[in-house]
Scaffold this motif. Sequence first.
Motif, PDB file in Angstrom:
ATOM      1  N   ALA A 198       0.852  -1.193   0.000  1.00 30.37           N
ATOM      2  CA  ALA A 198       0.000   0.000   0.000  1.00 30.37           C
ATOM      3  C   ALA A 198       0.882   1.236   0.000  1.00 30.37           C
ATOM      4  CB  ALA A 198      -0.907  -0.006   1.226  1.00 30.37           C
ATOM      5  N   LEU A 199       0.541   2.205  -0.861  1.00 32.76           N
ATOM      6  CA  LEU A 199       1.378   3.396  -1.017  1.00 32.76           C
ATOM      7  C   LEU A 199       0.564   4.662  -0.807  1.00 32.76           C
ATOM      8  CD1 LEU A 199       3.421   2.333  -4.189  1.00 32.76           C
ATOM      9  CD2 LEU A 199       4.143   2.256  -1.792  1.00 32.76           C
ATOM     10  N   ASP A 200       1.261   5.707  -0.355  1.00 31.08           N
ATOM     11  CA  ASP A 200       0.603   6.984  -0.093  1.00 31.08           C
ATOM     12  C   ASP A 200       0.384   7.780  -1.374  1.00 31.08           C
ATOM     13  OD1 ASP A 200       0.312   6.666   2.640  1.00 31.08           O
ATOM     14  OD2 ASP A 200       2.338   7.420   3.066  1.00 31.08           O
ATOM     15  N   GLN A 201      -0.668   8.576  -1.353  1.00 30.46           N
ATOM     16  CA  GLN A 201      -1.069   9.362  -2.510  1.00 30.46           C
ATOM     17  C   GLN A 201       0.022  10.323  -3.005  1.00 30.46           C
ATOM     18  OE1 GLN A 201      -5.160  11.023  -3.520  1.00 30.46           O
ATOM     19  NE2 GLN A 201      -4.486  12.500  -2.020  1.00 30.46           N
ATOM     20  N   LEU A 202       0.674  11.020  -2.085  1.00 28.03           N
ATOM     21  CA  LEU A 202       1.626  12.054  -2.511  1.00 28.03           C
ATOM     22  C   LEU A 202       2.840  11.468  -3.216  1.00 28.03           C
ATOM     23  CD1 LEU A 202       1.571  14.658   0.402  1.00 28.03           C
ATOM     24  CD2 LEU A 202       0.605  14.867  -1.905  1.00 28.03           C
ATOM     25  N   GLU A 203       3.378  10.376  -2.675  1.00 32.68           N
ATOM     26  CA  GLU A 203       4.543   9.776  -3.337  1.00 32.68           C
ATOM     27  C   GLU A 203       4.140   9.212  -4.700  1.00 32.68           C
ATOM     28  OE1 GLU A 203       6.213   6.241  -1.443  1.00 32.68           O
ATOM     29  OE2 GLU A 203       4.302   5.777  -0.496  1.00 32.68           O
ATOM     30  N   CYS A 204       2.873   8.805  -4.823  1.00 31.57           N
ATOM     31  CA  CYS A 204       2.403   8.290  -6.111  1.00 31.57           C
ATOM     32  C   CYS A 204       2.300   9.409  -7.144  1.00 31.57           C
ATOM     33  CB  CYS A 204       1.074   7.568  -5.946  1.00 31.57           C
ATOM     34  SG  CYS A 204       1.235   6.043  -4.992  1.00 31.57           S
ATOM     35  N   PHE A 205       1.737  10.552  -6.751  1.00 28.81           N
ATOM     36  CA  PHE A 205       1.667  11.677  -7.698  1.00 28.81           C
ATOM     37  C   PHE A 205       3.074  12.141  -8.083  1.00 28.81           C
ATOM     38  CE2 PHE A 205      -2.874  12.108  -6.851  1.00 28.81           C
ATOM     39  CZ  PHE A 205      -3.322  12.439  -8.120  1.00 28.81           C
ATOM     40  N   ALA A 206       3.972  12.184  -7.111  1.00 32.08           N
ATOM     41  CA  ALA A 206       5.349  12.578  -7.436  1.00 32.08           C
ATOM     42  C   ALA A 206       5.937  11.627  -8.470  1.00 32.08           C
ATOM     43  CB  ALA A 206       6.199  12.591  -6.165  1.00 32.08           C
ATOM     44  N   ALA A 207       5.660  10.344  -8.310  1.00 32.23           N
ATOM     45  CA  ALA A 207       6.151   9.356  -9.275  1.00 32.23           C
ATOM     46  C   ALA A 207       5.495   9.563 -10.643  1.00 32.23           C
ATOM     47  CB  ALA A 207       5.882   7.943  -8.755  1.00 32.23           C
ATOM     48  N   GLY A 208       4.208   9.905 -10.626  1.00 30.39           N
ATOM     49  CA  GLY A 208       3.489  10.133 -11.882  1.00 30.39           C
ATOM     50  C   GLY A 208       4.071  11.311 -12.650  1.00 30.39           C
ATOM     51  N   VAL A 209       4.404  12.379 -11.935  1.00 31.62           N
ATOM     52  CA  VAL A 209       4.993  13.562 -12.572  1.00 31.62           C
ATOM     53  C   VAL A 209       6.381  13.220 -13.119  1.00 31.62           C
ATOM     54  CG1 VAL A 209       5.888  15.878 -12.130  1.00 31.62           C
ATOM     55  CG2 VAL A 209       3.652  15.206 -11.213  1.00 31.62           C
ATOM     56  N   ARG A 210       7.136  12.472 -12.340  1.00 36.73           N
ATOM     57  CA  ARG A 210       8.461  12.056 -12.792  1.00 36.73           C
ATOM     58  C   ARG A 210       8.361  11.225 -14.072  1.00 36.73           C
ATOM     59  NH1 ARG A 210      12.983   9.801  -8.561  1.00 36.73           N
ATOM     60  NH2 ARG A 210      14.752  10.220  -9.920  1.00 36.73           N
ATOM     61  N   PHE A 211       7.388  10.337 -14.091  1.00 33.43           N
ATOM     62  CA  PHE A 211       7.167   9.498 -15.270  1.00 33.43           C
ATOM     63  C   PHE A 211       6.783  10.353 -16.479  1.00 33.43           C
ATOM     64  CE2 PHE A 211       4.587   6.852 -18.088  1.00 33.43           C
ATOM     65  CZ  PHE A 211       5.402   5.735 -18.224  1.00 33.43           C
ATOM     66  N   ALA A 212       5.853  11.300 -16.269  1.00 28.63           N
ATOM     67  CA  ALA A 212       5.389  12.150 -17.376  1.00 28.63           C
ATOM     68  C   ALA A 212       6.549  12.927 -17.984  1.00 28.63           C
ATOM     69  CB  ALA A 212       4.306  13.105 -16.886  1.00 28.63           C
ATOM     70  N   ARG A 213       7.426  13.437 -17.138  1.00 27.64           N
ATOM     71  CA  ARG A 213       8.530  14.254 -17.656  1.00 27.64           C
ATOM     72  C   ARG A 213       9.592  13.411 -18.338  1.00 27.64           C
ATOM     73  NH1 ARG A 213       8.702  18.854 -12.778  1.00 27.64           N
ATOM     74  NH2 ARG A 213       6.540  19.485 -13.182  1.00 27.64           N
ATOM     75  N   ALA A 214       9.672  12.135 -17.967  1.00 30.66           N
ATOM     76  CA  ALA A 214      10.662  11.264 -18.604  1.00 30.66           C
ATOM     77  C   ALA A 214      10.093  10.580 -19.842  1.00 30.66           C
ATOM     78  CB  ALA A 214      11.141  10.207 -17.613  1.00 30.66           C
ATOM     79  N   GLU A 215       8.887  10.032 -19.732  1.00 29.76           N
ATOM     80  CA  GLU A 215       8.335   9.197 -20.802  1.00 29.76           C
ATOM     81  C   GLU A 215       7.288   9.907 -21.643  1.00 29.76           C
ATOM     82  OE1 GLU A 215       9.032   5.854 -21.679  1.00 29.76           O
ATOM     83  OE2 GLU A 215      10.836   6.264 -20.523  1.00 29.76           O
ATOM     84  N   GLY A 216       6.812  11.075 -21.202  1.00 30.39           N
ATOM     85  CA  GLY A 216       5.897  11.863 -22.024  1.00 30.39           C
ATOM     86  C   GLY A 216       4.428  11.587 -21.792  1.00 30.39           C
ATOM     87  N   ILE A 217       4.085  10.475 -21.175  1.00 29.13           N
ATOM     88  CA  ILE A 217       2.678  10.145 -20.952  1.00 29.13           C
ATOM     89  C   ILE A 217       2.284  10.524 -19.532  1.00 29.13           C
ATOM     90  CG2 ILE A 217       0.970   8.283 -20.847  1.00 29.13           C
ATOM     91  CD1 ILE A 217       2.787   6.743 -22.831  1.00 29.13           C
ATOM     92  N   VAL A 218       1.193  11.300 -19.402  1.00 25.33           N
ATOM     93  CA  VAL A 218       0.681  11.648 -18.075  1.00 25.33           C
ATOM     94  C   VAL A 218      -0.238  10.512 -17.625  1.00 25.33           C
ATOM     95  CG1 VAL A 218      -0.711  13.268 -16.749  1.00 25.33           C
ATOM     96  CG2 VAL A 218       0.822  14.110 -18.534  1.00 25.33           C
ATOM     97  N   PRO A 219       0.127   9.820 -16.556  1.00 22.67           N
ATOM     98  CA  PRO A 219      -0.642   8.647 -16.149  1.00 22.67           C
ATOM     99  C   PRO A 219      -1.901   9.002 -15.356  1.00 22.67           C
ATOM    100  CG  PRO A 219       1.300   8.875 -14.758  1.00 22.67           C
ATOM    101  CD  PRO A 219       1.339  10.008 -15.740  1.00 22.67           C
TER     102      PRO A 219
END
Lengths: 454, 454
Positions: free
Chosen positions: A361-382
């Motif tokens: 189980a993971l916290d919301q904030l660390e998940c959004f931070a990961a999502g932003v990191r992914f978007a900036r690296a891979e281009g897709i906003v999850p």
Amino acid sequence: MTETTKYLLPENRIPRAWYNLAADLPEPLAPVLHPGTGQPVGPDDMLPIFPPSLVAQEMSVEREVEIPDPVRDVYALWRPTPLHRARRLERALETPARIYYKYEGVSPAGSHKPNTAVAQAFYNKYDGTKRLTTETGAGQWGSSLAFAGALFGLPVDVYMVRVSFEQKPYRRALMETYGARCVASPSEETESGRAILARHPDSTGSLGIAISEAVEMAVARDDTQYALGSVLNHVLLHQTVVGLEAMEQMAMADDAPDVVIACAGGGSNFAGLAFPYLGERLRGGRDVRIVAVEPSACPTLTRGSFAYDFGDTAHLTPLMKMYTLGSSFVPSGIHAGGLRYHGMSPLVSHIKALGLIEAEALDQLECFAAGVRFARAEGIVPAPEATHAIRAVIREAEACKAEGTSRAILFNLSGHGHFDMQAYTDYFAGKLRDEAYDEAALKEAIADLPGVAA
Amino acid sequence: MTETTKYLLPENRIPRAWYNLAADLPEPLAPVLHPGTGQPVGPDDMLPIFPPSLVAQEMSVEREVEIPDPVRDVYALWRPTPLHRARRLERALETPARIYYKYEGVSPAGSHKPNTAVAQAFYNKYDGTKRLTTETGAGQWGSSLAFAGALFGLPVDVYMVRVSFEQKPYRRALMETYGARCVASPSEETESGRAILARHPDSTGSLGIAISEAVEMAVARDDTQYALGSVLNHVLLHQTVVGLEAMEQMAMADDAPDVVIACAGGGSNFAGLAFPYLGERLRGGRDVRIVAVEPSACPTLTRGSFAYDFGDTAHLTPLMKMYTLGSSFVPSGIHAGGLRYHGMSPLVSHIKALGLIEAEALDQLECFAAGVRFARAEGIVPAPEATHAIRAVIREAEACKAEGTSRAILFNLSGHGHFDMQAYTDYFAGKLRDEAYDEAALKEAIADLPGVAA
């Protein structure tokens, strides 16, 4: 081209059969029980709301279930979906891990949900259903069924939780563009709706109420059936096209996953990617770790009880043995709406109870931070749901770096976030919190479990 | 599988060179003129705001311009895009026509715009630019450049028309997710912005003002350049990957278009699909009709003057010879924001003036009706801009039916409508009208043209 980024299959490689995990389980699933009699439900109990073909799939233990040509024809609008190697994310993380993701956001509704919506619309049409009812919260499932209904000429009534109906008009507009009728729930159309409105004229609705309305309409009308977007065996079955394609694409990449990661709400997204890999392992094939990721605010697999419970809050459904937080448990309003379910599909619960998969189980904030990191690296906003898988993947990749080992990590990017930008807006504005679950409320909800022994 | 629905190319078939129509023009383009001197502008005039590589492309008459590997690597995140055969739409129309569409909505930003954004970000990075500025209206271009900037590690400042900044927060959130800095325009950051705010403290902004701010910042700072999303030669050049892929995919389908149709605002979407086909025809290859579709509310190609005009409302840009409604013409607020430009790219204007292509203007309501019909048949909800092409395609298919002939029709589905659901909501609520242009305002704007002779 300096390196391969994605692996595409031609449309004639869309799987010809779904994979049914029930065929390979070391122990069979606990039966679903009738809430009145406490006896196992049979096909006859399900036929008032589901068509015969889907009831048969719900009960099937055949390993392969053929995918009808008309379903494959519609799948071909967006399937096979691409498998990507996340090379830019790997570089950003400076990890020796090989990260792959299967991207389901290319579907017309933007998520994995159409994989089962199309199948359900087809079988209902084939079995003579004239109208489908369903419920939807934020609208991801409702828009997928609306899309599928449009393609098979089947009218769809969507009972949409009133607060979303009013505050999230865009998914509703998507459903209406596909021709579905969207009704704010609670509504005056059903007894369940009228009863709620009589007591609470200002009710903003809930998924539980919307389910009750949709099921009531299906029961009341001979020509109308009900469709559910997750939890049930046949729904998970339809999602296995995801994992079956991924296996072929990983072979194209001349690689195979050491770890498979997916987020889990009701369980269908997780099952879609994971079940084909688990089945292979159970049949003596390649070993692979399988990890389900859920939000800390709704920690069904990690903190729930494995017990019989209702699927809905109004207690209209049969009793299913599953990991559950109690059907009266109301998770806090995190943005990953698709992960806010009190229970977990019986199949996913069963394999977790057998120790065949891991969960975290993971916290919301660390998940959004990961999502932003992914978007900036891979281009897709999850989508917010998918950010949970991404956070777990990043942890795994960081572990590889720390250990100096290279593992292949495969995850399911279940959808894009184009309909979820309010969540990102709130995240950047600092309005989001790590919503821990309420320990006291959880205890109370668990105490309320019906207490039926297996 | 009962029939082929789409044609996919592997990523190593991403084109290796863009196609430059300038090489095949029967007459050269009229020169771009300096607004002060009235003399043709040279590279030196452009270097304050564009990097040398792009200035060279803007002037180039080479037929092929090599696509650098790092650009193809990023393209591979979503390219080659699928080419679909619209069999369900054909059946719904009962037409003997064969309808094909190239679908650009699978890009991370959901439209064709990243095709040039990625190229522009790469060349700027390569030429040493440290920061990019641009303007955006609703946000389609700004989010595409933000995406491209993120992948090449180039900060992007987007001046976003204030009314959109406030009323359309989702595209803004998308830009910020990609790491761009989004500034409401008019802003206090620039002289142009401060001048407007001094006179109109409540200004809601305009694309013209936002362009002025973005250009001013690029001129003022040595390390900062400006990027434009349409109109210019190099932008159209980058979009030709669309048509080049489509040609190969049509060959896979063992077919070739008799008619190519695309919507046209600034012209880059139209050029992307049409120029490779037009070039082939101009070199003595296969004959093909080419149709540009624009909104009746902004009928640049069908009702504009072919004359020298400014590209912006503030008259900061050079003078370009183009079809124009006059830079002071303000089209009504139709929902296809990408088609609300007073001018048309010089290249597209030139070939229209030479009689090499056709153009037609269509009303908003019939376009939305066509978009809904398409969504219910093919499953993809089109962006409002793309519904113009769809309406023209349906007309062509209906003509085939009336004539009893089968023609192959190819169009560009430039983007999905997931960020445009408010437009569909308004359409279903009966709030949209056919906004004809204001004949008197058009006359006035045409009379205001600078009157520079070619």
